[in-house]
Design an enzyme around this catalytic site. Sequence first.
Site, PDB file in Angstrom:
ATOM      1  N   HIS A  58      37.539 -51.444  59.367  1.00 52.27           N
ATOM      2  CA  HIS A  58      37.254 -51.731  60.771  1.00 52.27           C
ATOM      3  C   HIS A  58      36.216 -52.842  60.859  1.00 52.27           C
ATOM      4  CE1 HIS A  58      34.143 -48.799  59.682  1.00 52.27           C
ATOM      5  NE2 HIS A  58      33.463 -49.125  60.763  1.00 52.27           N
ATOM      6  N   HIS A  80      33.151 -53.287  61.985  1.00 55.26           N
ATOM      7  CA  HIS A  80      31.707 -53.103  62.085  1.00 55.26           C
ATOM      8  C   HIS A  80      31.079 -53.848  60.913  1.00 55.26           C
ATOM      9  CE1 HIS A  80      31.438 -49.357  64.904  1.00 55.26           C
ATOM     10  NE2 HIS A  80      31.437 -50.493  65.565  1.00 55.26           N
ATOM     11  N   ASP A 114      28.721 -53.487  58.763  1.00 56.86           N
ATOM     12  CA  ASP A 114      28.426 -52.903  57.454  1.00 56.86           C
ATOM     13  C   ASP A 114      29.686 -52.699  56.612  1.00 56.86           C
ATOM     14  OD1 ASP A 114      28.931 -50.945  59.512  1.00 56.86           O
ATOM     15  OD2 ASP A 114      28.369 -49.365  58.108  1.00 56.86           O
ATOM     16  N   HIS A 115      30.839 -53.056  57.162  1.00 57.55           N
ATOM     17  CA  HIS A 115      32.090 -52.929  56.415  1.00 57.55           C
ATOM     18  C   HIS A 115      32.767 -54.275  56.148  1.00 57.55           C
ATOM     19  CE1 HIS A 115      32.445 -48.460  56.639  1.00 57.55           C
ATOM     20  NE2 HIS A 115      31.585 -48.673  57.608  1.00 57.55           N
ATOM     21  N   HIS A 165      37.156 -43.452  65.588  1.00 58.98           N
ATOM     22  CA  HIS A 165      35.823 -44.049  65.577  1.00 58.98           C
ATOM     23  C   HIS A 165      35.580 -44.766  66.900  1.00 58.98           C
ATOM     24  CE1 HIS A 165      32.148 -45.122  63.695  1.00 58.98           C
ATOM     25  NE2 HIS A 165      32.433 -46.406  63.472  1.00 58.98           N
ATOM     26  N   ASP A 220      34.638 -44.490  58.434  1.00 61.99           N
ATOM     27  CA  ASP A 220      33.954 -44.002  59.637  1.00 61.99           C
ATOM     28  C   ASP A 220      34.910 -43.309  60.609  1.00 61.99           C
ATOM     29  OD1 ASP A 220      32.371 -45.747  58.234  1.00 61.99           O
ATOM     30  OD2 ASP A 220      31.360 -46.529  60.008  1.00 61.99           O
ATOM     31  N   HIS A 254      28.825 -43.029  52.660  1.00 63.31           N
ATOM     32  CA  HIS A 254      28.416 -43.542  53.973  1.00 63.31           C
ATOM     33  C   HIS A 254      27.222 -42.741  54.504  1.00 63.31           C
ATOM     34  CE1 HIS A 254      28.813 -44.959  58.210  1.00 63.31           C
ATOM     35  NE2 HIS A 254      29.272 -46.047  57.600  1.00 63.31           N
TER      36      HIS A 254
END
Length: 309
Positions: A63, A65, A67-68, A143, A213, A271
């Site tokens: 996805h 975000h 941090d990914h 999410h 997530d 995570h």
Amino acid sequence: MSQIKLHILGCGSAKPSSSHKPSCQVLDFRNNLMMIDCGEGAQGEFMRKHLKFSRLNHIFISHLHGDHCLGLPGLISTMALHGHGGKITIHTFEEGVDIFRRIFDTFCTETPFEICFNILNKNKKSIVIEDDALRVWSIPLNHRVPAVGFLFEEKPKPRHINAYAMERHGVPLSMVNRLRLGEDYETPTGEIIKNEILTTAPDESISYAYISDTAFSREIARNVSGVTWLYHESTYDSSLEATAKKRYHSTARQAAMAAVEAEATHLILGHYSSRYGGDETTLLNDASQVFANTILAKEGLTIALDNTK
């Protein structure tokens, strides 16, 4: 020896910490590398593990975000400097294609390799890639933004030849490949020699699910039913279940519940919230009470994915 290995490059959550890197894993499938998510610092951890850029051909982004996926521009730039040739495929959503193309057009203009994009289906379980040995599915998650997990399934392996039985029944060597695929043998006189007489059962196939997530969902767990190894996000301990629900994340106990629902063999937690300061013992204890065969992800950890109970 297992032909599938999982390298943990990052297992922290969104808030930076000195204990963990953001999400990133590399699945080594028969010497072919596939990256799953690409948080900041991914390229450094990749090199620290002595993995080879030349073997990395697929990157799966769960996805959009940061941090990914914020490690992706740096990774692509570094791969260009290393002279990586051929082609690399980035699996992401349609919005991700637009974002990454604009970034690459600015910072990665001279790559010696082709960058291809494959658009993921965010709404239903779908096949992402497939070849003779491997099938990869995307699994819709729950999410705050569109997100998917990934299920990597090793296809059934060929049966093992019983050389003594072949010789005894006069089976020609030209039949070997057909026997491996399960075919019976018909003798010149018309007698049928059953395949199970001439072969033994194949090695069990391995599967690996990456559930990033998401709020806890039994439907998601059922979508990876029978998986050998399950990675499931476990951002919080069970005392913070209300916080997890509000933020569309899962607790370690809920990750264990997903492993039970999926009838998984192994569970890997990851995570982690930065609040635990690198000591995720509470998370491990929470999960182990529900699903005993649980381990903690940790940067630098390499796991041989096999069927060992």
